[in-house]
Design a protein around this motif. Structure first.
Motif, PDB file in Angstrom:
ATOM      1  N   PRO A 170      -5.777   5.308  -2.553  1.00  0.00           N
ATOM      2  CA  PRO A 170      -6.600   6.065  -3.504  1.00  0.00           C
ATOM      3  C   PRO A 170      -5.837   6.338  -4.797  1.00  0.00           C
ATOM      4  O   PRO A 170      -4.645   6.643  -4.782  1.00  0.00           O
ATOM      5  CB  PRO A 170      -6.884   7.384  -2.767  1.00  0.00           C
ATOM      6  CG  PRO A 170      -6.604   7.111  -1.336  1.00  0.00           C
ATOM      7  CD  PRO A 170      -5.561   6.026  -1.305  1.00  0.00           C
ATOM      8  N   GLY A 171      -6.530   6.186  -5.899  1.00  0.00           N
ATOM      9  CA  GLY A 171      -5.915   6.464  -7.202  1.00  0.00           C
ATOM     10  C   GLY A 171      -5.165   5.287  -7.794  1.00  0.00           C
ATOM     11  O   GLY A 171      -4.779   5.329  -8.951  1.00  0.00           O
ATOM     12  N   MET A 172      -4.932   4.247  -7.010  1.00  0.00           N
ATOM     13  CA  MET A 172      -4.257   3.056  -7.532  1.00  0.00           C
ATOM     14  C   MET A 172      -5.331   1.990  -7.760  1.00  0.00           C
ATOM     15  O   MET A 172      -6.186   1.765  -6.916  1.00  0.00           O
ATOM     16  CB  MET A 172      -3.231   2.514  -6.533  1.00  0.00           C
ATOM     17  CG  MET A 172      -2.074   3.442  -6.259  1.00  0.00           C
ATOM     18  SD  MET A 172      -0.920   3.556  -7.613  1.00  0.00           S
ATOM     19  CE  MET A 172      -0.001   2.049  -7.394  1.00  0.00           C
ATOM     20  N   GLU A 173      -5.280   1.360  -8.893  1.00  0.00           N
ATOM     21  CA  GLU A 173      -6.218   0.294  -9.211  1.00  0.00           C
ATOM     22  C   GLU A 173      -5.826  -0.943  -8.408  1.00  0.00           C
ATOM     23  O   GLU A 173      -4.671  -1.385  -8.467  1.00  0.00           O
ATOM     24  CB  GLU A 173      -6.153  -0.002 -10.711  1.00  0.00           C
ATOM     25  CG  GLU A 173      -7.185  -0.996 -11.190  1.00  0.00           C
ATOM     26  CD  GLU A 173      -8.616  -0.482 -11.098  1.00  0.00           C
ATOM     27  OE1 GLU A 173      -9.504  -1.316 -10.878  1.00  0.00           O
ATOM     28  OE2 GLU A 173      -8.834   0.732 -11.229  1.00  0.00           O
ATOM     29  N   PRO A 174      -6.760  -1.504  -7.601  1.00  0.00           N
ATOM     30  CA  PRO A 174      -6.411  -2.723  -6.882  1.00  0.00           C
ATOM     31  C   PRO A 174      -5.928  -3.796  -7.844  1.00  0.00           C
ATOM     32  O   PRO A 174      -6.472  -3.956  -8.929  1.00  0.00           O
ATOM     33  CB  PRO A 174      -7.738  -3.140  -6.210  1.00  0.00           C
ATOM     34  CG  PRO A 174      -8.491  -1.852  -6.082  1.00  0.00           C
ATOM     35  CD  PRO A 174      -8.117  -1.057  -7.324  1.00  0.00           C
ATOM     36  N   ASP A 178      -5.275  -8.992   2.958  1.00  0.00           N
ATOM     37  CA  ASP A 178      -5.555  -9.865   1.821  1.00  0.00           C
ATOM     38  C   ASP A 178      -4.257  -9.949   1.024  1.00  0.00           C
ATOM     39  O   ASP A 178      -3.944  -9.060   0.236  1.00  0.00           O
ATOM     40  CB  ASP A 178      -6.691  -9.302   0.971  1.00  0.00           C
ATOM     41  CG  ASP A 178      -7.037 -10.198  -0.215  1.00  0.00           C
ATOM     42  OD1 ASP A 178      -6.212 -11.074  -0.584  1.00  0.00           O
ATOM     43  OD2 ASP A 178      -8.127 -10.023  -0.776  1.00  0.00           O
ATOM     44  N   SER A 179      -3.493 -11.008   1.243  1.00  0.00           N
ATOM     45  CA  SER A 179      -2.166 -11.129   0.629  1.00  0.00           C
ATOM     46  C   SER A 179      -2.224 -11.371  -0.877  1.00  0.00           C
ATOM     47  O   SER A 179      -1.197 -11.315  -1.549  1.00  0.00           O
ATOM     48  CB  SER A 179      -1.365 -12.243   1.303  1.00  0.00           C
ATOM     49  OG  SER A 179      -2.026 -13.484   1.132  1.00  0.00           O
ATOM     50  N   GLY A 180      -3.404 -11.621  -1.409  1.00  0.00           N
ATOM     51  CA  GLY A 180      -3.548 -11.840  -2.845  1.00  0.00           C
ATOM     52  C   GLY A 180      -3.825 -10.566  -3.623  1.00  0.00           C
ATOM     53  O   GLY A 180      -4.009 -10.613  -4.834  1.00  0.00           O
ATOM     54  N   HIS A 181      -3.881  -9.420  -2.945  1.00  0.00           N
ATOM     55  CA  HIS A 181      -4.184  -8.154  -3.607  1.00  0.00           C
ATOM     56  C   HIS A 181      -3.196  -7.066  -3.185  1.00  0.00           C
ATOM     57  O   HIS A 181      -2.564  -7.162  -2.146  1.00  0.00           O
ATOM     58  CB  HIS A 181      -5.603  -7.685  -3.250  1.00  0.00           C
ATOM     59  CG  HIS A 181      -6.668  -8.474  -3.919  1.00  0.00           C
ATOM     60  ND1 HIS A 181      -7.088  -9.690  -3.449  1.00  0.00           N
ATOM     61  CD2 HIS A 181      -7.396  -8.232  -5.033  1.00  0.00           C
ATOM     62  CE1 HIS A 181      -8.037 -10.157  -4.235  1.00  0.00           C
ATOM     63  NE2 HIS A 181      -8.240  -9.283  -5.209  1.00  0.00           N
ATOM     64  N   SER A 182      -3.125  -6.021  -3.995  1.00  0.00           N
ATOM     65  CA  SER A 182      -2.308  -4.838  -3.694  1.00  0.00           C
ATOM     66  C   SER A 182      -3.174  -3.595  -3.820  1.00  0.00           C
ATOM     67  O   SER A 182      -4.161  -3.596  -4.563  1.00  0.00           O
ATOM     68  CB  SER A 182      -1.164  -4.702  -4.705  1.00  0.00           C
ATOM     69  OG  SER A 182      -0.320  -5.811  -4.650  1.00  0.00           O
ATOM     70  N   TRP A 183      -2.775  -2.545  -3.134  1.00  0.00           N
ATOM     71  CA  TRP A 183      -3.344  -1.191  -3.280  1.00  0.00           C
ATOM     72  C   TRP A 183      -4.821  -1.093  -2.907  1.00  0.00           C
ATOM     73  O   TRP A 183      -5.535  -0.237  -3.410  1.00  0.00           O
ATOM     74  CB  TRP A 183      -3.147  -0.653  -4.703  1.00  0.00           C
ATOM     75  CG  TRP A 183      -1.805  -0.924  -5.309  1.00  0.00           C
ATOM     76  CD1 TRP A 183      -1.564  -1.572  -6.487  1.00  0.00           C
ATOM     77  CD2 TRP A 183      -0.511  -0.561  -4.802  1.00  0.00           C
ATOM     78  NE1 TRP A 183      -0.219  -1.631  -6.736  1.00  0.00           N
ATOM     79  CE2 TRP A 183       0.455  -1.031  -5.710  1.00  0.00           C
ATOM     80  CE3 TRP A 183      -0.078   0.093  -3.648  1.00  0.00           C
ATOM     81  CZ2 TRP A 183       1.824  -0.847  -5.517  1.00  0.00           C
ATOM     82  CZ3 TRP A 183       1.282   0.271  -3.443  1.00  0.00           C
ATOM     83  CH2 TRP A 183       2.212  -0.196  -4.369  1.00  0.00           C
ATOM     84  N   LEU A 184      -5.303  -1.923  -2.002  1.00  0.00           N
ATOM     85  CA  LEU A 184      -6.717  -1.881  -1.624  1.00  0.00           C
ATOM     86  C   LEU A 184      -7.071  -0.616  -0.847  1.00  0.00           C
ATOM     87  O   LEU A 184      -8.223  -0.193  -0.839  1.00  0.00           O
ATOM     88  CB  LEU A 184      -7.089  -3.126  -0.804  1.00  0.00           C
ATOM     89  CG  LEU A 184      -6.963  -4.455  -1.545  1.00  0.00           C
ATOM     90  CD1 LEU A 184      -7.249  -5.615  -0.602  1.00  0.00           C
ATOM     91  CD2 LEU A 184      -7.879  -4.494  -2.753  1.00  0.00           C
ATOM     92  N   GLN A 185      -6.082  -0.003  -0.168  1.00  0.00           N
ATOM     93  CA  GLN A 185      -6.315   1.214   0.606  1.00  0.00           C
ATOM     94  C   GLN A 185      -5.625   2.428  -0.012  1.00  0.00           C
ATOM     95  O   GLN A 185      -5.468   3.455   0.646  1.00  0.00           O
ATOM     96  CB  GLN A 185      -5.813   1.039   2.050  1.00  0.00           C
ATOM     97  CG  GLN A 185      -6.600   0.042   2.853  1.00  0.00           C
ATOM     98  CD  GLN A 185      -8.017   0.505   3.107  1.00  0.00           C
ATOM     99  OE1 GLN A 185      -8.273   1.671   3.341  1.00  0.00           O
ATOM    100  NE2 GLN A 185      -8.953  -0.424   3.057  1.00  0.00           N
ATOM    101  N   GLU A 221       0.852  -1.182   0.000  1.00  0.00           N
ATOM    102  CA  GLU A 221       0.000   0.000   0.000  1.00  0.00           C
ATOM    103  C   GLU A 221       0.897   1.244   0.000  1.00  0.00           C
ATOM    104  O   GLU A 221       2.070   1.167   0.390  1.00  0.00           O
ATOM    105  CB  GLU A 221      -0.881   0.063   1.256  1.00  0.00           C
ATOM    106  CG  GLU A 221      -1.851  -1.082   1.438  1.00  0.00           C
ATOM    107  CD  GLU A 221      -3.050  -1.053   0.492  1.00  0.00           C
ATOM    108  OE1 GLU A 221      -3.256  -0.022  -0.200  1.00  0.00           O
ATOM    109  OE2 GLU A 221      -3.775  -2.060   0.445  1.00  0.00           O
ATOM    110  N   LEU A 222       0.341   2.374  -0.419  1.00  0.00           N
ATOM    111  CA  LEU A 222       1.012   3.658  -0.237  1.00  0.00           C
ATOM    112  C   LEU A 222       0.473   4.237   1.063  1.00  0.00           C
ATOM    113  O   LEU A 222      -0.745   4.302   1.254  1.00  0.00           O
ATOM    114  CB  LEU A 222       0.741   4.617  -1.402  1.00  0.00           C
ATOM    115  CG  LEU A 222       1.323   4.225  -2.755  1.00  0.00           C
ATOM    116  CD1 LEU A 222       0.997   5.284  -3.803  1.00  0.00           C
ATOM    117  CD2 LEU A 222       2.830   4.011  -2.675  1.00  0.00           C
ATOM    118  N   VAL A 223       1.362   4.651   1.958  1.00  0.00           N
ATOM    119  CA  VAL A 223       0.969   5.152   3.273  1.00  0.00           C
ATOM    120  C   VAL A 223       1.579   6.539   3.482  1.00  0.00           C
ATOM    121  O   VAL A 223       2.436   6.978   2.710  1.00  0.00           O
ATOM    122  CB  VAL A 223       1.407   4.184   4.393  1.00  0.00           C
ATOM    123  CG1 VAL A 223       0.825   2.787   4.166  1.00  0.00           C
ATOM    124  CG2 VAL A 223       2.921   4.113   4.523  1.00  0.00           C
TER     125      VAL A 223
END
Length: 160
Positions: free
Chosen positions: A150-154, A141-148, A23-25
């Motif tokens: 904004p502006g990034m497509e999961p 959810d280790s099978g996904h990226s960028w769920l939190q 994620e971007l934090v």
């Protein structure tokens, strides 16, 4: 009273409670935004790639001044340090690190987190979010990226 009334109700995590493996934090009090972070439930403490410049005292409080580099830019930050701890890295080596406590933003959630300052120059991500920061706040959810983020497509799929 029915049996079900005595049991605490379990609620299913909402999409707002789920983070991907990256994620971007942001660390708003430090002026740091859009930090690429790896979510790592195997690590207890969160860590930030930083070069410690100076440990000093101001108004009776212990501070640490440090530099954070990523994306070709250097950021100089100051924070009250809460501790110097022995932190065991993923290779089993224990290092003495400064630990700061500062607000951390993941998606729309901002909360205070303890973050150790470490040399992560050999790592792909300048920040690692450990389980102490995630506990009782997020499900991973280790099978996904960028769920939190904004502006990034999961993204669904395995790590590169």
């Amino acid at each position: 009273m029915s049996e079900s009334a005595d049991k605490p109700k379990k609620r299913k995590p909402s999409p707002a409670d789920i983070v991907g493996w990256r994620e971007l934090v942001s660390l708003p009090e430090l002026g740091l935004d859009g930090i690429p972070a790896k979510i790592d439930t195997g690590a207890r403490t969160s860590s930030l790639h930083a070069e410690v410049i100076e440990d000093f005292e101001r108004d009776g409080e212990r501070y640490v001044r440090f530099c954070v580099d990523w994306g070709g830019e250097r950021h100089t930050c100051e924070a009250i340090h809460v501790d110097i701890r022995g932190i065991t890295s993923s290779n089993g080596e224990t290092q003495r690190r400064y630990v700061i406590k500062t607000p951390l933003t993941i998606g729309s959630f901002t909360f205070r987190a303890e973050i150790s300052l470490a040399d992560r120059s050999d790592m792909k991500f300048p920040m690692l979010i450990g389980r102490s920061s995630l506990r009782r706040r997020f499900v991973v959810d280790s099978g996904h990226s960028w769920l939190q983020t904004p502006g990034m497509e999961p993204v669904k799929g395995h790590k590169p």
